[in-house]
Design a protein around this motif. Sequence first.
Motif, PDB file in Angstrom:
ATOM      1  N   THR A  16       0.865  -1.177   0.000  1.00 38.91           N
ATOM      2  CA  THR A  16       0.000   0.000   0.000  1.00 38.91           C
ATOM      3  C   THR A  16       0.904   1.231   0.000  1.00 38.91           C
ATOM      4  O   THR A  16       2.123   1.098   0.179  1.00 38.91           O
ATOM      5  N   ALA A  18       1.448   3.036   2.258  1.00 37.35           N
ATOM      6  CA  ALA A  18       2.115   3.105   3.562  1.00 37.35           C
ATOM      7  C   ALA A  18       3.286   2.135   3.668  1.00 37.35           C
ATOM      8  O   ALA A  18       4.035   2.172   4.636  1.00 37.35           O
ATOM      9  N   GLU A 228      -7.245   9.371   9.205  1.00 38.28           N
ATOM     10  CA  GLU A 228      -6.021  10.128   8.981  1.00 38.28           C
ATOM     11  C   GLU A 228      -5.065   9.372   8.063  1.00 38.28           C
ATOM     12  O   GLU A 228      -4.414   9.940   7.195  1.00 38.28           O
ATOM     13  N   GLU A 229      -4.973   8.064   8.271  1.00 39.69           N
ATOM     14  CA  GLU A 229      -4.118   7.263   7.403  1.00 39.69           C
ATOM     15  C   GLU A 229      -4.728   5.878   7.245  1.00 39.69           C
ATOM     16  O   GLU A 229      -5.010   5.201   8.230  1.00 39.69           O
ATOM     17  N   VAL A 231      -3.660   2.553   6.376  1.00 32.02           N
ATOM     18  CA  VAL A 231      -2.421   1.809   6.155  1.00 32.02           C
ATOM     19  C   VAL A 231      -2.687   0.617   5.241  1.00 32.02           C
ATOM     20  O   VAL A 231      -1.921   0.347   4.323  1.00 32.02           O
ATOM     21  N   CYS A 274      -8.227  -1.040   9.171  1.00 36.37           N
ATOM     22  CA  CYS A 274      -7.436  -0.283   8.187  1.00 36.37           C
ATOM     23  C   CYS A 274      -6.211   0.404   8.789  1.00 36.37           C
ATOM     24  O   CYS A 274      -5.372   0.916   8.057  1.00 36.37           O
ATOM     25  N   GLU A 275      -6.116   0.448  10.089  1.00 40.49           N
ATOM     26  CA  GLU A 275      -5.071   1.271  10.717  1.00 40.49           C
ATOM     27  C   GLU A 275      -3.671   0.652  10.694  1.00 40.49           C
ATOM     28  O   GLU A 275      -2.684   1.358  10.891  1.00 40.49           O
ATOM     29  N   ARG A 276      -3.597  -0.679  10.534  1.00 40.21           N
ATOM     30  CA  ARG A 276      -2.292  -1.331  10.439  1.00 40.21           C
ATOM     31  C   ARG A 276      -2.372  -2.390   9.342  1.00 40.21           C
ATOM     32  O   ARG A 276      -3.437  -2.734   8.861  1.00 40.21           O
TER      33      ARG A 276
ATOM     34  N   ASN B 173      -3.281  15.981  -1.886  1.00 36.77           N
ATOM     35  CA  ASN B 173      -3.170  14.860  -0.947  1.00 36.77           C
ATOM     36  C   ASN B 173      -4.370  13.939  -1.146  1.00 36.77           C
ATOM     37  O   ASN B 173      -5.514  14.402  -1.154  1.00 36.77           O
ATOM     38  N   ASN B 175      -5.427  11.409   0.799  1.00 32.81           N
ATOM     39  CA  ASN B 175      -6.164  11.038   2.008  1.00 32.81           C
ATOM     40  C   ASN B 175      -7.095  12.186   2.380  1.00 32.81           C
ATOM     41  O   ASN B 175      -6.658  13.338   2.532  1.00 32.81           O
ATOM     42  N   GLN B 178      -6.299  14.231   5.645  1.00 34.18           N
ATOM     43  CA  GLN B 178      -5.111  15.070   5.458  1.00 34.18           C
ATOM     44  C   GLN B 178      -5.393  16.188   4.455  1.00 34.18           C
ATOM     45  O   GLN B 178      -4.945  17.331   4.641  1.00 34.18           O
TER      46      GLN B 178
END
Lengths: 304, 304
Positions: A16, A18, A228-229, A231, A274-276, B173, B175, B178
């Motif tokens: 991804t 990330a 926010e992210e 991942v 989705c966070e990790r 961006n 996201n 963000q």
Amino acid sequence: MAITVVGSVAYDSIETPAGRKDRCLGGAATYFSLAASFFTDVRVIAVVGEAVFNARHIDTRGIEHAPGKSFFWEGSYLENLNEAKTRITDLNVFASFEPKIPEAYRDSEFLFLANIDPVLQRRVRESMPDVKLVAGDTMNYWIKDHRPALLQVLKGLDILLINDTEARMLAGNNNLVQAARGVLALGPQTLIVKHGEYGATAFFSSHSFDPKGETADHAFRAPALPLEEVVDPTGAGDSFAGGFFGYLASQPELTPAVFRRAMFYGSVMGSYACERFGTERLQQLSRKEIDDRFIVFRELTHLD
Amino acid sequence: MAITVVGSVAYDSIETPAGRKDRCLGGAATYFSLAASFFTDVRVIAVVGEAVFNARHIDTRGIEHAPGKSFFWEGSYLENLNEAKTRITDLNVFASFEPKIPEAYRDSEFLFLANIDPVLQRRVRESMPDVKLVAGDTMNYWIKDHRPALLQVLKGLDILLINDTEARMLAGNNNLVQAARGVLALGPQTLIVKHGEYGATAFFSSHSFDPKGETADHAFRAPALPLEEVVDPTGAGDSFAGGFFGYLASQPELTPAVFRRAMFYGSVMGSYACERFGTERLQQLSRKEIDDRFIVFRELTHLD
């Protein structure tokens, strides 16, 4: 009440924006079980080549250990975070999977048929005729090329969980409301359409499981959390299903209010997934974190 | 409180899967005004070639009648109901539009800068320094090719309303969270990102207009209504803006609760706009229908 789930357990390699993670624990049944285990007892039916998981209160006696390698999937979200581009699918031991239901699973009140061959979904469904509530998932491949088998499965489902594209494809209709009506006519009493980063909408037939029929004709929409992210979105839909179905199974009664809260819990679990990478976040999660985020979801959507 | 809006008034020819309609009344300022007029007084600044509209309680003294033809747009949604394919854009009298603010408009407390050249948006903004709240819209064309002028406008905005693609493009961006933070850093205290059929999300800066700062860091998401038939999505975003801003202007105080209800009223007006071609549905709407649908939106999203 206990949930039996049949589906895939796999190793995933994921790329991804990330980063990249190789051979992390994956598969629909894995995400589902982890998410549901925060709410109720879960019993898994799957097949693996090597030993893969033993975490939380998940009954793994239905995981068959077959000679060979586990299901392996490699996918990339580099181009589009909302849709994986599959690079490798090695079915390995999954290719000849024949679900066997352990005796200890037979008193499960809830059954979840994760996304596998509808022939197998149907076999498991028929082996557990006394379950109280059956939900299931499927995907474009089965909708396009295995429709007759899938239609048999749909007749035995109380709740079907699929995404927008799948709902439109299954009903042959581009309007979501009309597509939902078309899908409900195929058997399920409730259809949950997952919209990825925009949440999920439930549609109810007039024979909906709600005994008072209050929910019929009232769609219900749970949001997704603006993150926010992201991942790794892998397994978010299965985690939604696990949180949703797990919460339902944890409640003494199925009321419209319980159903709505279950949708929110599904979204909460999908957001954490989705966070990790892989199942990492679900494996470290606490029930308190889940309930805290439930409150955030309420604030995100409620007027007062 | 009164709203002044500057923007386009146009004739539209539209083709959608539901059919075709030629030369119906359109333009961002038109949709905005009609939607907002259910809540408060509206004053329009625009230019037309022929006389076009005089409906509801909309002050049209700011509509200049210039020699020539009105702005004309022709678009098709045959391929994708979520995005128009423009076939013809004839700016006509709009090409040399110089907004003039009638004396009678100068005590407006609210100002809406619909999607026009940011140079004109800024000029109108600067001519009305005493307004209480300024909101505005823009589009990919201005973001890409007129960025310096647009950045000047953003500094003078309290609320910016744009869609997902525009927000990502403006912030550079992908996201959304963000991107929202990036856009808020450019000036607006509140950003509303419109998601089409999935609703809209508001993001707040820490200097958000809410004096108590309760809304800061809490996003708020209003759903869109799953519609049985989308006849024509033209103007849905402007109608959202009109309903949202109109409701805000109708309230004595701007509290977080008022803001949330305004988002729902925006979604209500957007959903009605899609039900018929052009402004047809908005022109026949009653306040009772609006409030009835507000309740449907509450049921669609609220847990209890």
